[in-house]
Design a protein around this motif. Structure first.
Motif, PDB file in Angstrom:
ATOM      1  N   LEU A 259      -0.576 -11.183   7.207  1.00 36.03           N
ATOM      2  CA  LEU A 259      -0.354  -9.734   7.152  1.00 36.03           C
ATOM      3  C   LEU A 259       0.781  -9.405   6.197  1.00 36.03           C
ATOM      4  O   LEU A 259       0.763  -8.363   5.528  1.00 36.03           O
ATOM      5  CB  LEU A 259      -0.030  -9.202   8.546  1.00 36.03           C
ATOM      6  CG  LEU A 259      -1.136  -9.313   9.601  1.00 36.03           C
ATOM      7  CD1 LEU A 259      -0.670  -8.690  10.907  1.00 36.03           C
ATOM      8  CD2 LEU A 259      -2.425  -8.666   9.137  1.00 36.03           C
ATOM      9  N   LEU A 260       1.767 -10.294   6.120  1.00 32.48           N
ATOM     10  CA  LEU A 260       2.884 -10.088   5.201  1.00 32.48           C
ATOM     11  C   LEU A 260       2.405 -10.024   3.761  1.00 32.48           C
ATOM     12  O   LEU A 260       2.826  -9.160   2.979  1.00 32.48           O
ATOM     13  CB  LEU A 260       3.918 -11.201   5.374  1.00 32.48           C
ATOM     14  CG  LEU A 260       5.135 -11.154   4.450  1.00 32.48           C
ATOM     15  CD1 LEU A 260       5.950  -9.903   4.722  1.00 32.48           C
ATOM     16  CD2 LEU A 260       5.993 -12.401   4.615  1.00 32.48           C
ATOM     17  N   ASP A 261       1.498 -10.909   3.389  1.00 28.00           N
ATOM     18  CA  ASP A 261       0.990 -10.922   2.015  1.00 28.00           C
ATOM     19  C   ASP A 261       0.116  -9.700   1.734  1.00 28.00           C
ATOM     20  O   ASP A 261       0.113  -9.172   0.620  1.00 28.00           O
ATOM     21  CB  ASP A 261       0.218 -12.205   1.742  1.00 28.00           C
ATOM     22  CG  ASP A 261       1.140 -13.384   1.490  1.00 28.00           C
ATOM     23  OD1 ASP A 261       2.024 -13.268   0.644  1.00 28.00           O
ATOM     24  OD2 ASP A 261       0.989 -14.417   2.165  1.00 28.00           O
ATOM     25  N   TYR A 262      -0.650  -9.260   2.731  1.00 26.43           N
ATOM     26  CA  TYR A 262      -1.410  -8.019   2.552  1.00 26.43           C
ATOM     27  C   TYR A 262      -0.467  -6.853   2.292  1.00 26.43           C
ATOM     28  O   TYR A 262      -0.715  -6.005   1.418  1.00 26.43           O
ATOM     29  CB  TYR A 262      -2.257  -7.731   3.793  1.00 26.43           C
ATOM     30  CG  TYR A 262      -3.561  -8.486   3.845  1.00 26.43           C
ATOM     31  CD1 TYR A 262      -4.622  -8.150   2.996  1.00 26.43           C
ATOM     32  CD2 TYR A 262      -3.757  -9.524   4.748  1.00 26.43           C
ATOM     33  CE1 TYR A 262      -5.829  -8.826   3.049  1.00 26.43           C
ATOM     34  CE2 TYR A 262      -4.959 -10.216   4.816  1.00 26.43           C
ATOM     35  CZ  TYR A 262      -5.989  -9.865   3.963  1.00 26.43           C
ATOM     36  OH  TYR A 262      -7.184 -10.546   4.005  1.00 26.43           O
ATOM     37  N   ALA A 263       0.635  -6.797   3.054  1.00 27.49           N
ATOM     38  CA  ALA A 263       1.613  -5.722   2.882  1.00 27.49           C
ATOM     39  C   ALA A 263       2.277  -5.797   1.513  1.00 27.49           C
ATOM     40  O   ALA A 263       2.527  -4.773   0.863  1.00 27.49           O
ATOM     41  CB  ALA A 263       2.654  -5.789   3.993  1.00 27.49           C
ATOM     42  N   ILE A 264       2.576  -7.004   1.058  1.00 26.76           N
ATOM     43  CA  ILE A 264       3.209  -7.185  -0.251  1.00 26.76           C
ATOM     44  C   ILE A 264       2.272  -6.730  -1.373  1.00 26.76           C
ATOM     45  O   ILE A 264       2.685  -6.021  -2.301  1.00 26.76           O
ATOM     46  CB  ILE A 264       3.625  -8.658  -0.424  1.00 26.76           C
ATOM     47  CG1 ILE A 264       4.836  -8.966   0.472  1.00 26.76           C
ATOM     48  CG2 ILE A 264       3.950  -8.973  -1.882  1.00 26.76           C
ATOM     49  CD1 ILE A 264       5.192 -10.431   0.541  1.00 26.76           C
ATOM     50  N   VAL A 370       2.626   1.867   9.208  1.00 24.86           N
ATOM     51  CA  VAL A 370       1.356   1.236   8.865  1.00 24.86           C
ATOM     52  C   VAL A 370       1.227  -0.043   9.679  1.00 24.86           C
ATOM     53  O   VAL A 370       2.075  -0.933   9.574  1.00 24.86           O
ATOM     54  CB  VAL A 370       1.286   0.913   7.357  1.00 24.86           C
ATOM     55  CG1 VAL A 370      -0.072   0.309   7.016  1.00 24.86           C
ATOM     56  CG2 VAL A 370       1.552   2.155   6.520  1.00 24.86           C
ATOM     57  N   PHE A 371       0.197  -0.123  10.506  1.00 23.97           N
ATOM     58  CA  PHE A 371      -0.028  -1.353  11.276  1.00 23.97           C
ATOM     59  C   PHE A 371      -1.518  -1.674  11.282  1.00 23.97           C
ATOM     60  O   PHE A 371      -2.330  -0.921  10.748  1.00 23.97           O
ATOM     61  CB  PHE A 371       0.557  -1.247  12.687  1.00 23.97           C
ATOM     62  CG  PHE A 371       0.000  -0.131  13.525  1.00 23.97           C
ATOM     63  CD1 PHE A 371      -0.821  -0.396  14.604  1.00 23.97           C
ATOM     64  CD2 PHE A 371       0.314   1.199  13.258  1.00 23.97           C
ATOM     65  CE1 PHE A 371      -1.321   0.615  15.396  1.00 23.97           C
ATOM     66  CE2 PHE A 371      -0.172   2.228  14.041  1.00 23.97           C
ATOM     67  CZ  PHE A 371      -1.005   1.932  15.111  1.00 23.97           C
ATOM     68  N   PHE A 372      -1.895  -2.787  11.886  1.00 21.97           N
ATOM     69  CA  PHE A 372      -3.182  -3.411  11.589  1.00 21.97           C
ATOM     70  C   PHE A 372      -4.094  -3.497  12.801  1.00 21.97           C
ATOM     71  O   PHE A 372      -3.651  -3.737  13.928  1.00 21.97           O
ATOM     72  CB  PHE A 372      -2.970  -4.833  11.040  1.00 21.97           C
ATOM     73  CG  PHE A 372      -2.172  -4.875   9.784  1.00 21.97           C
ATOM     74  CD1 PHE A 372      -2.795  -4.815   8.551  1.00 21.97           C
ATOM     75  CD2 PHE A 372      -0.782  -4.964   9.827  1.00 21.97           C
ATOM     76  CE1 PHE A 372      -2.056  -4.851   7.384  1.00 21.97           C
ATOM     77  CE2 PHE A 372      -0.037  -5.000   8.660  1.00 21.97           C
ATOM     78  CZ  PHE A 372      -0.676  -4.939   7.442  1.00 21.97           C
ATOM     79  N   GLN A 373      -5.375  -3.320  12.527  1.00 21.20           N
ATOM     80  CA  GLN A 373      -6.405  -3.616  13.513  1.00 21.20           C
ATOM     81  C   GLN A 373      -6.711  -5.109  13.485  1.00 21.20           C
ATOM     82  O   GLN A 373      -6.702  -5.729  12.422  1.00 21.20           O
ATOM     83  CB  GLN A 373      -7.686  -2.835  13.208  1.00 21.20           C
ATOM     84  CG  GLN A 373      -7.567  -1.330  13.360  1.00 21.20           C
ATOM     85  CD  GLN A 373      -8.816  -0.608  12.923  1.00 21.20           C
ATOM     86  OE1 GLN A 373      -9.605  -1.139  12.131  1.00 21.20           O
ATOM     87  NE2 GLN A 373      -9.010   0.620  13.409  1.00 21.20           N
ATOM     88  N   PRO A 423      -6.822  -5.229   7.543  1.00 21.27           N
ATOM     89  CA  PRO A 423      -6.032  -5.818   6.448  1.00 21.27           C
ATOM     90  C   PRO A 423      -6.670  -5.663   5.074  1.00 21.27           C
ATOM     91  O   PRO A 423      -5.982  -5.374   4.098  1.00 21.27           O
ATOM     92  CB  PRO A 423      -5.922  -7.298   6.863  1.00 21.27           C
ATOM     93  CG  PRO A 423      -6.029  -7.283   8.342  1.00 21.27           C
ATOM     94  CD  PRO A 423      -6.995  -6.179   8.663  1.00 21.27           C
ATOM     95  N   GLU A 424      -7.981  -5.830   4.990  1.00 18.97           N
ATOM     96  CA  GLU A 424      -8.633  -5.756   3.678  1.00 18.97           C
ATOM     97  C   GLU A 424      -8.663  -4.338   3.122  1.00 18.97           C
ATOM     98  O   GLU A 424      -8.861  -4.145   1.918  1.00 18.97           O
ATOM     99  CB  GLU A 424     -10.059  -6.328   3.748  1.00 18.97           C
ATOM    100  CG  GLU A 424     -10.983  -5.637   4.717  1.00 18.97           C
ATOM    101  CD  GLU A 424     -10.982  -6.273   6.089  1.00 18.97           C
ATOM    102  OE1 GLU A 424     -11.985  -6.125   6.816  1.00 18.97           O
ATOM    103  OE2 GLU A 424      -9.982  -6.933   6.440  1.00 18.97           O
ATOM    104  N   ASN A 425      -8.487  -3.330   3.980  1.00 17.54           N
ATOM    105  CA  ASN A 425      -8.484  -1.934   3.527  1.00 17.54           C
ATOM    106  C   ASN A 425      -7.082  -1.361   3.400  1.00 17.54           C
ATOM    107  O   ASN A 425      -6.931  -0.151   3.178  1.00 17.54           O
ATOM    108  CB  ASN A 425      -9.286  -1.066   4.507  1.00 17.54           C
ATOM    109  CG  ASN A 425     -10.744  -1.487   4.587  1.00 17.54           C
ATOM    110  OD1 ASN A 425     -11.309  -1.976   3.615  1.00 17.54           O
ATOM    111  ND2 ASN A 425     -11.345  -1.303   5.748  1.00 17.54           N
TER     112      ASN A 425
END
Length: 443
Positions: A259-264, A370-373, A423-425
């Motif tokens: 998730l960290l890399d998605y956020a970055i 912003v948080f994740f499903q 995450p992908e969106n």
């Protein structure tokens, strides 16, 4: 000694040798085959010697190079090209074995191709890194065989090549002009224009039903003999800060990326959109302490600063300290800003522990959480249950999914905006939220 290291015997030679041995064995039963066995062995050794001579007579039979990007894009398919030049006067069979960085855990990589004489051929393959950092390539090994295919000569090139992996700059290029495109729906991004009362004048246009009559321009109306209104665009030079939680909750993996890399990756793309919209982009990360700070500005070098800071962000596996985040924002961000916080709350109790600090931040700034499903939970809920255990898992998964919706409502109750996304969106959803806030003029 060097020739021995370069010499490799192909399977065809071993198969032929086994056939000769079988003929020798049959010669004990049928003596007439004895001379034929020696003849076949002599022919095999002659072809072996001929194959050895034509391959090793040239010191520079081929030349090969590995062509990689200057940096790899994290989470994306990156093209690697191997260029092979054949200087032999006959076509050769090439087997390329590239020593790929250990992070990819590829242990059976090889490419086989026939290359014509005095020609150049390219071998292409793709790598998808899932971690930022340095990736070390080993030797580029090329095994060359002649049409006889009895022996092979090994060539080694490009030893110890290092390529850094940065946040997804491929996505950055994809959305480079996203703030100004008139055809954004192909990307899933909403283009929202607000007709408002900001100080950023854009143009005078003809009145259409729905326009605010308070913006009527009477001088232009008199000249054109038709109702004309002033049109305004979004205010510029607003401070936008992206805050990345690098605590242990952000280490959760999805499709190979954390998730960290998605956020970055999303932060890099959104920073570019923000600067294109003439706003000031800044960022920092936090866990036990606040780090990787880039002050919000709109200089030409701002994207490079943000990229270098994002490259160095790593999780520390601690529980994030929101009280320290609140104190740091109160101390260092004096003007009202849009703060986009990338984090992850799995339970309502986890949110309640941090809610006093989130409310404190939202008091002086516009806060978007912003948080994740959890996409794996959706797979469980859509799967047909056949056993008691599967029914139990499905109920628990639905409970966690519903709790995420409760978190959204809880944040909304205190005037805190939120983005609940897969995450992908993440990149598209955060861009949409930023454009929506700009269009509504609520910052």
């Amino acid at each position: 000694m060097k020739l021995i290291k370069q010499l490799y015997i192909n399977n065809l030679f071993f198969y032929s040798l086994i056939g000769v041995i079988v003929v020798f064995c049959l010669a004990f039963i049928f003596p007439a085959l004895y001379n034929a066995a020696w003849y076949l062995l002599l022919v095999l050794l002659s072809f072996f010697a001929l194959d050895f001579i034509i391959l090793f007579s040239s010191k520079k039979g081929i030349e090969a190079h590995r062509i990689t990007p200057e940096k790899l894009s994290n989470g994306d398919e990156n093209s690697v090209v191997i260029n092979v030049k054949n200087f032999y006067t006959f076509p050769v069979f090439a087997k390329v074995i590239d020593e790929i960085p250990f992070q990819f855990q590829v242990r059976n990589f090889e490419i086989k191709r026939k290359i014509k004489h005095n020609s150049i051929d390219d071998f292409q393959y793709f790598l998808r890194p899932t971690e930022r950092g340095e990736y070390h390539f080993g030797n580029l090994n090329v095994y060359i065989s002649s049409p006889l295919n009895l022996v092979a000569k090994r060539y080694t090139f490009d030893k110890d090549q290092t390529v850094p992996t940065y946040p997804s700059y491929i996505q950055l290029r994809k959305y480079d002009l996203i703030a100004f495109s008139n055809n954004l729906f192909q990307y899933g991004v909403k283009k929202i224009r607000r007709i408002g009362h900001t100080m950023e004048f854009e143009q005078i246009k003809e009145y259409v039903p729905g326009d605010d009559i308070r913006t009527l321009n009477w001088k232009a109306t008199a000249k054109k003999n038709a109702l004309m209104v002033n049109q305004f665009q979004d205010e510029k030079s607003q401070n936008i800060y992206m805050v990345i939680d690098k605590g242990r909750t952000m280490k959760m993996p999805f499709n190979g990326l954390s998730l960290l890399d998605y956020a970055i990756n999303a932060t890099l793309v959104l920073s570019n959109v923000i600067l294109k919209k003439q706003d000031k982009a800044g960022m920092f990360s936090f866990s036990k302490k606040v780090e990787n700070r880039v002050v919000a500005e709109k200089r030409t070098s701002q994207m490079q600063k943000i990229l270098e800071s994002l490259y160095n962000i790593k999780t520390d596996y601690f529980e994030s300290d929101y009280s320290r985040l609140y104190v740091d924002i109160k101390k260092n961000i004096n003007h009202r800003s849009l703060i986009i916080l990338y984090t992850n709350f799995e339970t309502l109790d986890g949110l309640h522990r941090q809610m006093p600090y989130l409310k404190g931040i939202a008091k002086n700034h516009l806060l978007v959480v912003v948080f994740f499903q959890n996409t794996e939970l959706f797979q469980i809920t859509h799967k047909k249950s056949e056993t008691i255990q599967e029914i139990y898992d499905k109920v628990i998964a639905e409970k966690f999914i519903f709790e995420k919706k409760l978190i959204v409502n809880e944040l909304k109750k205190y005037g805190i905006h939120s983005v609940l996304t897969q995450p992908e969106n993440l990149t598209l959803d955060t861009i949409n939220k930023y454009l929506e806030i700009k269009a509504r003029g609520i910052l």
